[in-house]
Motif scaffolding. Sequence first.
Motif, PDB file in Angstrom:
ATOM      1  N   LEU A 111       0.825  -1.203   0.000  1.00 25.41           N
ATOM      2  CA  LEU A 111       0.000   0.000   0.000  1.00 25.41           C
ATOM      3  C   LEU A 111       0.862   1.257   0.000  1.00 25.41           C
ATOM      4  CD1 LEU A 111      -2.967   0.890   0.085  1.00 25.41           C
ATOM      5  CD2 LEU A 111      -2.809   0.940   2.575  1.00 25.41           C
ATOM      6  N   THR A 112       1.940   1.247   0.759  1.00 23.83           N
ATOM      7  CA  THR A 112       2.849   2.397   0.786  1.00 23.83           C
ATOM      8  C   THR A 112       3.493   2.626  -0.572  1.00 23.83           C
ATOM      9  OG1 THR A 112       3.335   1.959   3.114  1.00 23.83           O
ATOM     10  CG2 THR A 112       4.853   3.386   1.930  1.00 23.83           C
ATOM     11  N   MET A 114       2.296   1.742  -3.504  1.00 26.35           N
ATOM     12  CA  MET A 114       1.286   2.207  -4.460  1.00 26.35           C
ATOM     13  C   MET A 114       0.970   3.688  -4.257  1.00 26.35           C
ATOM     14  SD  MET A 114       0.458  -0.151  -6.597  1.00 26.35           S
ATOM     15  CE  MET A 114       2.225  -0.487  -6.591  1.00 26.35           C
ATOM     16  N   ILE A 115       0.837   4.106  -3.015  1.00 25.85           N
ATOM     17  CA  ILE A 115       0.535   5.519  -2.750  1.00 25.85           C
ATOM     18  C   ILE A 115       1.682   6.401  -3.216  1.00 25.85           C
ATOM     19  CG2 ILE A 115       0.155   7.209  -0.918  1.00 25.85           C
ATOM     20  CD1 ILE A 115      -1.322   5.049   0.635  1.00 25.85           C
ATOM     21  N   PHE A 116       2.911   5.983  -2.913  1.00 26.99           N
ATOM     22  CA  PHE A 116       4.078   6.758  -3.337  1.00 26.99           C
ATOM     23  C   PHE A 116       4.177   6.814  -4.859  1.00 26.99           C
ATOM     24  CE2 PHE A 116       8.528   6.915  -4.661  1.00 26.99           C
ATOM     25  CZ  PHE A 116       8.953   8.071  -4.029  1.00 26.99           C
ATOM     26  N   GLY A 117       3.960   5.676  -5.523  1.00 26.28           N
ATOM     27  CA  GLY A 117       4.076   5.628  -6.973  1.00 26.28           C
ATOM     28  C   GLY A 117       3.022   6.437  -7.689  1.00 26.28           C
ATOM     29  N   TRP A 118       1.777   6.347  -7.261  1.00 26.82           N
ATOM     30  CA  TRP A 118       0.696   7.055  -7.947  1.00 26.82           C
ATOM     31  C   TRP A 118       0.730   8.549  -7.675  1.00 26.82           C
ATOM     32  CZ3 TRP A 118      -2.060   5.355 -11.831  1.00 26.82           C
ATOM     33  CH2 TRP A 118      -2.211   3.971 -12.023  1.00 26.82           C
ATOM     34  N   ILE A 119       1.294   8.962  -6.555  1.00 28.32           N
ATOM     35  CA  ILE A 119       1.373  10.399  -6.266  1.00 28.32           C
ATOM     36  C   ILE A 119       2.565  11.043  -6.959  1.00 28.32           C
ATOM     37  CG2 ILE A 119       1.783  12.085  -4.428  1.00 28.32           C
ATOM     38  CD1 ILE A 119       0.122  10.391  -2.573  1.00 28.32           C
ATOM     39  N   ASN A 150      -1.655  -6.583 -10.041  1.00 27.06           N
ATOM     40  CA  ASN A 150      -1.064  -5.637  -9.088  1.00 27.06           C
ATOM     41  C   ASN A 150      -1.804  -5.659  -7.758  1.00 27.06           C
ATOM     42  OD1 ASN A 150       0.590  -3.691  -8.089  1.00 27.06           O
ATOM     43  ND2 ASN A 150      -0.118  -2.043  -9.400  1.00 27.06           N
ATOM     44  N   ILE A 151      -3.125  -5.818  -7.817  1.00 29.33           N
ATOM     45  CA  ILE A 151      -3.929  -5.794  -6.594  1.00 29.33           C
ATOM     46  C   ILE A 151      -3.703  -7.040  -5.746  1.00 29.33           C
ATOM     47  CG2 ILE A 151      -6.308  -5.847  -5.721  1.00 29.33           C
ATOM     48  CD1 ILE A 151      -7.097  -4.034  -8.020  1.00 29.33           C
ATOM     49  N   LEU A 215      10.953 -10.433  -3.823  1.00 26.37           N
ATOM     50  CA  LEU A 215       9.760 -10.010  -4.556  1.00 26.37           C
ATOM     51  C   LEU A 215       9.317  -8.615  -4.123  1.00 26.37           C
ATOM     52  CD1 LEU A 215       7.648 -13.305  -4.706  1.00 26.37           C
ATOM     53  CD2 LEU A 215       8.904 -12.194  -6.546  1.00 26.37           C
ATOM     54  N   SER A 216       9.401  -8.328  -2.834  1.00 19.63           N
ATOM     55  CA  SER A 216       9.068  -6.980  -2.364  1.00 19.63           C
ATOM     56  C   SER A 216      10.032  -5.954  -2.946  1.00 19.63           C
ATOM     57  CB  SER A 216       9.116  -6.933  -0.834  1.00 19.63           C
ATOM     58  OG  SER A 216       8.237  -7.875  -0.262  1.00 19.63           O
ATOM     59  N   THR A 217      11.298  -6.316  -3.082  1.00 16.25           N
ATOM     60  CA  THR A 217      12.289  -5.416  -3.680  1.00 16.25           C
ATOM     61  C   THR A 217      11.983  -5.167  -5.148  1.00 16.25           C
ATOM     62  OG1 THR A 217      13.938  -6.339  -2.163  1.00 16.25           O
ATOM     63  CG2 THR A 217      14.744  -5.034  -4.009  1.00 16.25           C
ATOM     64  N   LEU A 218      11.589  -6.205  -5.868  1.00 21.95           N
ATOM     65  CA  LEU A 218      11.242  -6.056  -7.283  1.00 21.95           C
ATOM     66  C   LEU A 218      10.008  -5.167  -7.456  1.00 21.95           C
ATOM     67  CD1 LEU A 218      11.845  -9.694  -8.586  1.00 21.95           C
ATOM     68  CD2 LEU A 218      13.281  -7.694  -8.939  1.00 21.95           C
ATOM     69  N   TYR A 219       9.041  -5.280  -6.555  1.00 18.91           N
ATOM     70  CA  TYR A 219       7.876  -4.409  -6.631  1.00 18.91           C
ATOM     71  C   TYR A 219       8.261  -2.963  -6.395  1.00 18.91           C
ATOM     72  CZ  TYR A 219       5.256  -8.802  -6.240  1.00 18.91           C
ATOM     73  OH  TYR A 219       4.769 -10.058  -6.428  1.00 18.91           O
ATOM     74  N   THR A 220       9.238  -2.745  -5.530  1.00 21.24           N
ATOM     75  CA  THR A 220       9.705  -1.383  -5.271  1.00 21.24           C
ATOM     76  C   THR A 220      10.369  -0.779  -6.496  1.00 21.24           C
ATOM     77  OG1 THR A 220      10.080  -2.001  -2.963  1.00 21.24           O
ATOM     78  CG2 THR A 220      11.103   0.032  -3.721  1.00 21.24           C
TER      79      THR A 220
END
Length: 224
Positions: A111-112, A114-119, A150-151, A215-220
């Motif tokens: 969630l963090t 996604m919020i950072f990326g979309w803003i 993504n969800i 996987l969390s690193t790749l999403y980042t």
Amino acid sequence: MMANLFSIFDPSSSIFTLSTNWMSTLLGLMFVPYMYWASPSRWSLFWSKIIISLHKEFKALLMPSHTGVSVMFIGLFSLIVFNNSLGLLPYVFTSTSHMVMTLSLSLPLWLTLMIFGWINHTQHMFAHLVPQGTPFILMPFMVLIETISNIIRPGTLAVRLAANMIAGHLLLTLLGSVGPSLSMSILTILIFSQILLLILESAVAIIQSYVFTVLSTLYTSEIN
């Protein structure tokens, strides 16, 4: 009598109505050797080498502007591998085999991001929904597929970790429950197989921690 097979993973002991097995994440600090906190010691030097290796690998996966985030993922790896290893001890509840624990790790992180990326990178996030070279007629379907994938990311991270941890523990429990009814020769084979499964579970505890963190690193790295 157990209500179902998975009842063996429910915490049973408590102190002042507080389940002690659910406190395994905090109580596990009691198992850390005293010499680890002495600087320098063999334990601390060994863990420092692991941290340095993880930092180099995460640094290669992350964007140049996000290299400092590797400290967070190293801490995440340490927490998960610590809880996974602690669950191998007898009569200790494995907190990472429960969805409450795994979702608490994956959902806030996703969630963090996604919020950072979309803003901060709205245009890039929209562009990421349509892979390069996609035919025009398939773009609406690709947007739908990429949005769903993504969800469900936090759910897949949580389910993967919890399922892999509970599967090995369940197999060990099932094999161990038939021990009293076996003959001595078959019991010897059962004990040997239990030892092999325990070694496998030790490897799974480390591998699943590594997979969750990578996987969390790749999403980042996808948000920039």
